[in-house]
Scaffold this motif. Structure first.
Motif, PDB file in Angstrom:
ATOM      1  N   LYS A 103      70.600 -92.939-112.603  1.00  0.00           N
ATOM      2  CA  LYS A 103      70.026 -91.662-112.148  1.00  0.00           C
ATOM      3  C   LYS A 103      69.636 -91.763-110.674  1.00  0.00           C
ATOM      4  CE  LYS A 103      68.286 -89.888-116.599  1.00  0.00           C
ATOM      5  NZ  LYS A 103      69.541 -89.477-117.144  1.00  0.00           N
ATOM      6  N   ALA A 118      66.248 -81.284-108.281  1.00  0.00           N
ATOM      7  CA  ALA A 118      64.789 -81.383-108.162  1.00  0.00           C
ATOM      8  C   ALA A 118      64.406 -82.452-107.134  1.00  0.00           C
ATOM      9  CB  ALA A 118      64.216 -81.754-109.532  1.00  0.00           C
ATOM     10  N   VAL A 141      58.202 -85.178-114.127  1.00  0.00           N
ATOM     11  CA  VAL A 141      59.274 -85.740-114.947  1.00  0.00           C
ATOM     12  C   VAL A 141      59.505 -87.203-114.563  1.00  0.00           C
ATOM     13  CG1 VAL A 141      61.658 -85.417-115.720  1.00  0.00           C
ATOM     14  CG2 VAL A 141      60.299 -83.432-115.004  1.00  0.00           C
ATOM     15  N   LYS A 143      61.926 -90.509-115.286  1.00  0.00           N
ATOM     16  CA  LYS A 143      63.230 -90.852-115.875  1.00  0.00           C
ATOM     17  C   LYS A 143      63.562 -92.323-115.675  1.00  0.00           C
ATOM     18  CE  LYS A 143      65.252 -86.283-115.164  1.00  0.00           C
ATOM     19  NZ  LYS A 143      66.393 -85.475-114.718  1.00  0.00           N
ATOM     20  N   GLY A 150      69.799 -91.099-124.438  1.00  0.00           N
ATOM     21  CA  GLY A 150      69.281 -89.737-124.299  1.00  0.00           C
ATOM     22  C   GLY A 150      67.772 -89.634-124.416  1.00  0.00           C
ATOM     23  N   VAL A 153      64.049 -89.651-120.661  1.00  0.00           N
ATOM     24  CA  VAL A 153      63.395 -88.642-119.821  1.00  0.00           C
ATOM     25  C   VAL A 153      62.080 -88.234-120.464  1.00  0.00           C
ATOM     26  CG1 VAL A 153      63.575 -86.289-118.907  1.00  0.00           C
ATOM     27  CG2 VAL A 153      65.598 -87.759-118.959  1.00  0.00           C
ATOM     28  N   ILE A 155      58.728 -85.772-119.987  1.00  0.00           N
ATOM     29  CA  ILE A 155      58.056 -84.699-119.247  1.00  0.00           C
ATOM     30  C   ILE A 155      56.563 -84.942-119.467  1.00  0.00           C
ATOM     31  CG2 ILE A 155      57.870 -82.180-118.940  1.00  0.00           C
ATOM     32  CD1 ILE A 155      60.820 -82.667-119.003  1.00  0.00           C
ATOM     33  N   GLU A 186      60.276 -83.719-109.660  1.00  0.00           N
ATOM     34  CA  GLU A 186      59.636 -82.402-109.772  1.00  0.00           C
ATOM     35  C   GLU A 186      60.077 -81.711-111.068  1.00  0.00           C
ATOM     36  OE1 GLU A 186      60.498 -78.333-107.117  1.00  0.00           O
ATOM     37  OE2 GLU A 186      61.840 -80.049-107.036  1.00  0.00           O
ATOM     38  N   PHE A 187      59.148 -81.007-111.722  1.00  0.00           N
ATOM     39  CA  PHE A 187      59.452 -80.278-112.956  1.00  0.00           C
ATOM     40  C   PHE A 187      60.014 -78.906-112.603  1.00  0.00           C
ATOM     41  CE2 PHE A 187      57.987 -77.301-116.301  1.00  0.00           C
ATOM     42  CZ  PHE A 187      58.622 -77.875-117.400  1.00  0.00           C
ATOM     43  N   LEU A 188      61.198 -78.622-113.110  1.00  0.00           N
ATOM     44  CA  LEU A 188      61.838 -77.331-112.833  1.00  0.00           C
ATOM     45  C   LEU A 188      61.780 -76.458-114.084  1.00  0.00           C
ATOM     46  CD1 LEU A 188      65.121 -78.562-111.074  1.00  0.00           C
ATOM     47  CD2 LEU A 188      63.046 -77.718-109.962  1.00  0.00           C
ATOM     48  N   GLU A 192      68.628 -73.506-119.266  1.00  0.00           N
ATOM     49  CA  GLU A 192      69.532 -74.635-119.035  1.00  0.00           C
ATOM     50  C   GLU A 192      70.943 -74.258-119.450  1.00  0.00           C
ATOM     51  OE1 GLU A 192      68.461 -78.739-120.015  1.00  0.00           O
ATOM     52  OE2 GLU A 192      66.424 -78.012-120.345  1.00  0.00           O
ATOM     53  N   LYS A 214      68.030 -79.145-127.654  1.00  0.00           N
ATOM     54  CA  LYS A 214      67.720 -80.584-127.744  1.00  0.00           C
ATOM     55  C   LYS A 214      66.565 -80.919-128.679  1.00  0.00           C
ATOM     56  CE  LYS A 214      69.730 -82.869-123.837  1.00  0.00           C
ATOM     57  NZ  LYS A 214      70.095 -82.106-122.648  1.00  0.00           N
ATOM     58  N   MET A 273      70.018 -76.323-114.331  1.00  0.00           N
ATOM     59  CA  MET A 273      68.909 -75.437-114.641  1.00  0.00           C
ATOM     60  C   MET A 273      68.984 -74.262-113.677  1.00  0.00           C
ATOM     61  SD  MET A 273      64.988 -76.417-115.308  1.00  0.00           S
ATOM     62  CE  MET A 273      65.133 -77.143-116.906  1.00  0.00           C
ATOM     63  N   ILE A 282      70.281 -80.910-113.146  1.00  0.00           N
ATOM     64  CA  ILE A 282      69.295 -81.703-113.867  1.00  0.00           C
ATOM     65  C   ILE A 282      69.864 -83.093-114.115  1.00  0.00           C
ATOM     66  CG2 ILE A 282      68.234 -81.968-116.168  1.00  0.00           C
ATOM     67  CD1 ILE A 282      66.696 -80.009-114.698  1.00  0.00           C
ATOM     68  N   GLU A 283      71.135 -83.129-114.495  1.00  0.00           N
ATOM     69  CA  GLU A 283      71.779 -84.430-114.723  1.00  0.00           C
ATOM     70  C   GLU A 283      73.283 -84.284-114.675  1.00  0.00           C
ATOM     71  OE1 GLU A 283      71.769 -85.962-118.675  1.00  0.00           O
ATOM     72  OE2 GLU A 283      71.991 -84.011-119.590  1.00  0.00           O
TER      73      GLU A 283
HETATM   74  P1  AMP Z   1      68.461 -85.671-120.041  1.00  0.00           P
HETATM   75  O1  AMP Z   1      68.177 -86.743-121.048  1.00  0.00           O
HETATM   76  O2  AMP Z   1      68.683 -86.162-118.656  1.00  0.00           O
HETATM   77  O3  AMP Z   1      69.504 -84.733-120.577  1.00  0.00           O
HETATM   78  O4  AMP Z   1      67.152 -84.782-119.948  1.00  0.00           O
HETATM   79  C1  AMP Z   1      66.610 -84.283-121.117  1.00  0.00           C
HETATM   80  C2  AMP Z   1      65.983 -82.951-120.868  1.00  0.00           C
HETATM   81  O5  AMP Z   1      64.835 -83.120-120.047  1.00  0.00           O
HETATM   82  C3  AMP Z   1      66.839 -81.956-120.113  1.00  0.00           C
HETATM   83  O6  AMP Z   1      67.766 -81.303-120.923  1.00  0.00           O
HETATM   84  C4  AMP Z   1      65.781 -81.019-119.592  1.00  0.00           C
HETATM   85  O7  AMP Z   1      65.403 -80.108-120.597  1.00  0.00           O
HETATM   86  C5  AMP Z   1      64.621 -81.928-119.322  1.00  0.00           C
HETATM   87  N1  AMP Z   1      64.531 -82.240-117.881  1.00  0.00           N
HETATM   88  C6  AMP Z   1      65.132 -83.220-117.201  1.00  0.00           C
HETATM   89  N2  AMP Z   1      64.805 -83.165-115.893  1.00  0.00           N
HETATM   90  C7  AMP Z   1      63.978 -82.111-115.742  1.00  0.00           C
HETATM   91  C8  AMP Z   1      63.300 -81.512-114.625  1.00  0.00           C
HETATM   92  N3  AMP Z   1      63.378 -82.008-113.401  1.00  0.00           N
HETATM   93  N4  AMP Z   1      62.524 -80.430-114.863  1.00  0.00           N
HETATM   94  C9  AMP Z   1      62.412 -79.920-116.112  1.00  0.00           C
HETATM   95  N5  AMP Z   1      63.015 -80.431-117.184  1.00  0.00           N
HETATM   96  C10 AMP Z   1      63.795 -81.511-117.018  1.00  0.00           C
END
Ligand code: AMP
Ligand code: GLY
Length: 422
Positions: A103, A118, A141, A143, A150, A153, A155, A186-188, A192, A214, A273, A282-283
């Protein structure tokens, strides 16, 4: 033509079913696959991370084309090794798969090339990370840098939660080396969207957009899972937003990877997002999404194998990639308790008339019977002319599948149906 598919879940089952439609395909091997796929492919008892055994098997069995679907074998360089053995492959090589494998790499790439994402900071030192988060506002957030099934991450709603996330990743090493480096971000907020794309490193062709669900429970409550259901296309993803993503995100990412000497070929997955300030990444995933694939591929009109080969051989610009106009919905049926503790070993029955849209994941054959063998047992996909029709049909099909302790969300697609009145 003999095809090898590496992987063993619902995504791989959807790929196998799509590949099977190509008349030139004589045999499909899936490695390791699962018992639910036995009618569609030959199961090979080799793990998806056993790279040398995979290459050995492929060479000895005269495989003409291999498809490496999951993140782990891609990040381990399975495509490099198969290619070196003369077997053409779908999927990025190790150098390109880092876009998902780290990441920190992907965040730095986006920052360097001005791709919207973000705001973030990377840490390898726990104290520095703890000092930094103490001055931040919440939610925040956290990570893990590497692959973490999976689950990497968090929050964090408060400083205390953020501190414990940092400690669990960096000190307790709950994700092993994947958490030695962390990204604090940063939280966005906003809807999605998942956009899977085909690319040969020159041309990028987005597939129909989708929306994952999810969380484990209805109303997007409960723990994060590998995905409890999907719909496609995602109604939040308008043509205008799609054009903007192509301009600001997809093409710049392909160009950036080329400039870094990491040309990406295969399926590049953009987790986006749609924020008030425009779409942000986001990823990235270096592969098809699961369970996005189970709604995207059923809508693909073009021949999947032809398109995949075009990504490998650099001819995507000359290859039509067309999707149907309708909608698809996939409801995941899981073992009750997933993603925490659950029981397995219960017989699965699927009525003949719904078998077509059922993609198996946590299933195995035992004494000739198919039994549950995992948290996410299978996905049930249906298509419709409208989103509502696809959702209703998927839930009608779910009623024709049964196993003890089955659990599924009752609201897959409900949020998407409301997209019009947001
Ligand atoms: P991921 O495992 O990377 O798919 O992340 C899991 C979930 O975390 C994502 O689908 C988003 O809902 C949430 N997420 C990841 N990064 C952010 C972010 N910067 N702001 C808000 N939600 C996030
Ligand atoms: N469904 C999300 C993923 O495949 O990562």
């Amino acid at each position: 033509m003999k095809i090898l598919v590496v992987g063993g879940g619902g995504r791989e089952h959807a790929i196998v079913k799509a590949i099977k439609k190509n008349k030139e395909v004589s045999e499909i091997f899936v490695l390791p696959g699962n018992g639910g796929m036995a009618d569609d492919a030959t199961l090979v008892p080799i793990g998806a991370k056993e790279t040398d055994k995979i290459v050995d098997f492929a060479a000895k069995s005269g495989i003409d084309y291999a498809i490496v679907a999951p993140d782990d074998p891609l990040v381990l360089g399975t495509v490099d090794k198969l290619s070196a053995a003369g077997i053409p492959c779908f999927g990025p090589d190790k150098k390109a798969a880092i876009i998902e494998g780290s990441k920190a790499f992907s965040k730095d790439l986006m920052q360097k090339y001005g791709i919207p994402t973000a705001k973030y900071k990377v840490f390898t030192d726990e104290k520095a990370a703890l000092d930094y988060i103490s001055g931040e506002s919440f939610p925040l957030v956290i990570k893990a840098d590497g692959l973490a099934l999976g689950k990497g991450v968090i929050i964090a709603e408060s400083l205390r939660e953020a501190q414990s996330a940092v400690k669990s990743m960096m000190e307790d090493k709950v994700f092993g080396e994947s958490g030695a480096k962390i990204v604090v971000e940063e939280f966005l907020t906003g809807p999605e969207v998942s956009v899977l794309t085909f690319t040969d490193g020159k041309t990028v062709v987005p597939m129909v957009s989708s929306m994952d669900h999810k969380r484990a429970l209805d109303g997007d409550k409960g723990l994060n899972t590998g995905g409890m259901g999907t719909i496609a296309p995602n109604p939040y993803y308008t043509d205008e937003i799609a054009a903007r993503c192509m301009r600001e995100i997809f093409i710049p990412t392909i160009d950036a990877m080329n400039k870094e000497g990491r040309t990406f070929k295969g399926c590049l997955y953009f987790g986006l997002m749609l924020t008030e300030n425009g779409p942000k990444v986001i990823e990235y995933n270096c592969r098809f999404g699961d369970p996005e694939t189970q709604v995207v591929l059923p809508l693909l009109k073009s021949d999947l194998l032809t398109v995949m080969k075009a990504t490998t051989f650099g001819t995507l610009d000359k290859t039509p990639v067309e999707f149907e106009d309708g909608y698809a919905c996939c409801v995941i049926m899981a073992s009750k308790g997933y993603p925490s503790a659950y029981e397995k070993g219960y017989e699965i029955t699927v009525a003949d008339e719904v078998k077509d849209g059922v993609y198996f994941a946590g299933a195995k054959l035992k004494d000739g019977k198919l039994v549950t063998d995992g948290g996410r047992v299978l996905g049930v996909t249906a298509k419709g002319e409208t989103l509502k029709e696809a959702i209703d049909k998927a839930y009608a099909k779910v009623k024709k599948v049964s196993f003890a302790n089955a659990y599924y969300r009752k609201d897959i697609g409900a949020r998407a149906l409301k997209a019009g009145d947001k």
